[in-house]
Design an enzyme around this catalytic site. Structure first.
Site, PDB file in Angstrom:
ATOM      1  N   HIS A 197       1.115  -0.892  -0.014  1.00  0.00           N
ATOM      2  CA  HIS A 197      -0.027   0.041  -0.400  1.00  0.00           C
ATOM      3  C   HIS A 197       0.709   1.355  -0.016  1.00  0.00           C
ATOM      4  CE1 HIS A 197      -3.659   1.917   1.499  1.00  0.00           C
ATOM      5  NE2 HIS A 197      -3.186   2.930   1.558  1.00  0.00           N
ATOM      6  N   GLU A 198       1.618   1.115   0.896  1.00  0.00           N
ATOM      7  CA  GLU A 198       2.274   2.767   0.876  1.00  0.00           C
ATOM      8  C   GLU A 198       3.756   2.744  -0.287  1.00  0.00           C
ATOM      9  OE1 GLU A 198       1.453   4.705   3.079  1.00  0.00           O
ATOM     10  OE2 GLU A 198       0.262   3.361   4.298  1.00  0.00           O
ATOM     11  N   HIS A 212       1.988   4.659  -3.220  1.00  0.00           N
ATOM     12  CA  HIS A 212       1.654   5.850  -2.557  1.00  0.00           C
ATOM     13  C   HIS A 212       2.623   6.991  -2.991  1.00  0.00           C
ATOM     14  CE1 HIS A 212      -1.878   6.930  -0.189  1.00  0.00           C
ATOM     15  NE2 HIS A 212      -1.801   6.062   0.825  1.00  0.00           N
ATOM     16  N   GLU A 233      -4.980   7.674  -2.934  1.00  0.00           N
ATOM     17  CA  GLU A 233      -5.742   6.822  -2.179  1.00  0.00           C
ATOM     18  C   GLU A 233      -5.969   5.586  -3.175  1.00  0.00           C
ATOM     19  OE1 GLU A 233      -5.062   6.823   1.053  1.00  0.00           O
ATOM     20  OE2 GLU A 233      -5.750   4.449   1.351  1.00  0.00           O
TER      21      GLU A 233
HETATM   22 ZN    ZN Z   1      -3.597   5.276   1.866  1.00  0.00          ZN
END
Ligand code: ZN
Length: 499
Positions: A264-265, A268, A294
């Site tokens: 997830h990170e 980003h 997101e």
């Molecule tokens: Zn996030």
């Protein structure tokens, strides 16, 4: 003033601003990761001072005519005009706030965050409650300076996701509610997926080794532009496209927590890394909105990271790292388990299907709180009631309820809805990407970065050059349509649970 004089003044102003932004970003990353707690009072004072200095640059009255001149000159490069428009929008929002108020707010937000940490340590909302009330009062005051006739919560929503309003989110969440609540019910009544093997002991040192030796290289997250640290609440921050910092959290009895927070990170981080370097040091050099950011992290975490082909490439090495725990678990069973759905209490631990309901709850709470239908004193009860109503779970403690999220501690209201919106954006990107490239083949062949390249070409490289709605249309050929998200979840969970 000539155009050249305006550009010179503008470039020097942008450079000073970006220098303060970089310093504050690094200080914040340090504070959230490795800084010793006893140094906080000293640090916080000086950080507030630096924030004040940055504020003075941002609201320097002499920059406004420069921005106006650049915006109004068709001869000026269109990227610069877009930059100037965005800077002007920010300027108009904050120049109305007296500097001492801004600095006082920054300090209050820092101590509110500290109180939230303490409240969590003691599992006691009453320690944080007065600070939360303070943050709400602060936001009312700060937004009050703008003298906008829009409802307060709507202004907050628009700050995180420009172009949205309460009506937009009401429609969005109504559609989600209509289809997801019955689907969740069906899944809860179906034969549960056994994911108990994921809750065995997985020594953290081995998890870390697998992450650095296998996962991060697969994700293409390399040390020349990225760095991973550890925190209680994983996050990503950056100073420029070639300096992106992510964090993760290792849990001995929940091995997948670190894996999916890492994917997830790093999602980003990829967004920031892939913004065109020509926008470096400017307001265009970042993701366009919270929802769009997101969408990229959730795309990587869920649409790619929880898929069968992703694990076809990575599962053997995971099994080899944890032979005792995973030897007898076939790949298919592992993939089903990492997608299992169960109504729970914790947003960050929620599966892909129930996650948006955690967000719906926060949206209804924030809307009620700022719209006046939920009195502050009843916020905790309202929280617990909505969890009972939508997810059928009883909240046994403050830590598993109202104290679980960091966002409200520094006054970030209106942010949560972008999480659900991002998941829905991602579904539309995913649909389109699959029409254009053989996603599964690339994942299986450990060519994850080919999927990232698609995102770069269609989304990342623009940074904040275009509004989110335009990026959606350019990349998928149509306006945002939450139907893709609902279809995706319905198809995926019907398949997983044999509905
Ligand atoms: Zn996030």
């Amino acid at each position: 003033m000539t155009i050249q004089e305006a550009l010179d003044q503008y470039n020097s102003w942008k450079f000073r601003l970006s220098a303060y932004e970089m310093a504050l970003s690094i200080i914040n990353i340090d504070r959230m990761t490795v800084a010793p707690s006893d140094g906080s009072a000293y640090r916080d004072e000086r950080t507030a001072y630096l924030s004040g200095e940055k504020f003075s640059i941002e609201t320097d009255p002499s920059i406004l005519p420069v921005l106006d001149l650049l915006i109004g000159q068709p001869g000026v490069d269109s990227d610069i005009r877009r930059e100037a428009e965005l800077y002007r929008r920010e300027f108009m929002k904050i120049h109305v706030i007296p500097k001492e108020e801004y600095v006082a707010f920054s300090k209050a937000a820092t101590s509110s965050y500290d109180a939230w940490l303490k409240a969590r340590q003691n599992n006691d909302y009453s320690i944080f409650e007065p600070h939360l009330k303070g943050m709400i009062e602060w936001q009312k005051k700060l937004y009050g300076y703008r003298k906008s006739d829009r409802p307060l919560y709507e202004q907050m929503l628009d700050d995180y996701e420009p172009g949205t309003d309460i009506a937009f989110y009401d429609r969005f969440f109504d559609r989600l509610k209509e289809r997801l609540i019955p689907l969740i019910q069906k899944v809860q009544n179906a034969e549960p997926i056994d994911d108990s093997f994921l809750k065995q002991s997985f020594p953290e040192e081995l998890q870390k080794k697998w992450t650095s030796d296998v996962l991060l290289p697969y994700l293409g997250f390399t040390k020349n532009w990225g760095y991973q640290n550890e925190t209680e609440h994983p996050f990503t921050a950056w100073t420029c496209e070639n300096d992106c910092r992510t964090t993760t959290r290792y849990e001995e009895y929940n091995m997948t927590a670190a894996i999916f927070s890492t994917i997830h990170e790093v999602g980003h981080a990829w967004y920031e890394h892939n913004v065109s370097p020509k926008f470096d040091g400017t307001i265009l050099s970042t993701g366009i909105s919270s929802g769009m950011h997101e969408s990229q992290s959730r795309f990587c975490e869920n649409y790619l990271g929880r898929s069968f082909p992703f694990w076809k490439a990575n599962y053997t090495s995971l099994q080899n790292t944890f032979p005792d725990q995973l030897r007898d678990i076939p790949l298919e069973q592992f993939v089903r388990a990492v997608n299992a759905s169960k109504c729970g209490l914790i947003r960050t631990a929620a599966d892909e299907l129930t996650y948006p309901v955690h967000i719906l709850i926060r949206y209804e709470l924030e809307k009620g709180l700022f719209g006046g239908s939920i009195p502050f004193e009843q916020l905790k009860e309202a929280w617990n009631d909505l969890y009972r109503q939508y997810l059928g779970v009883e909240v046994p403690s403050d830590c598993e309820g109202i104290l679980q999220d960091v966002h409200w501690s520094d006054g970030s209201f209106g942010y949560f809805p972008t999480y659900a919106l991002g998941s829905a954006f991602a579904a539309q990107f995913y649909h389109r990407m699959r029409e254009e490239i053989a996603v599964d083949n690339y994942l299986e062949r450990s060519e994850y970065c080919t999927c990232i390249d698609w995102l770069k070409t269609h989304i990342h490289r623009y940074g904040a050059l275009y509004p989110a709605a335009k990026i959606m249309e350019l990349s998928t050929g149509e306006p945002f349509n939450p139907g893709y998200y609902l279809d995706y979840l319905e198809e995926k969970y019907s398949r997983l649970y044999y509905l």
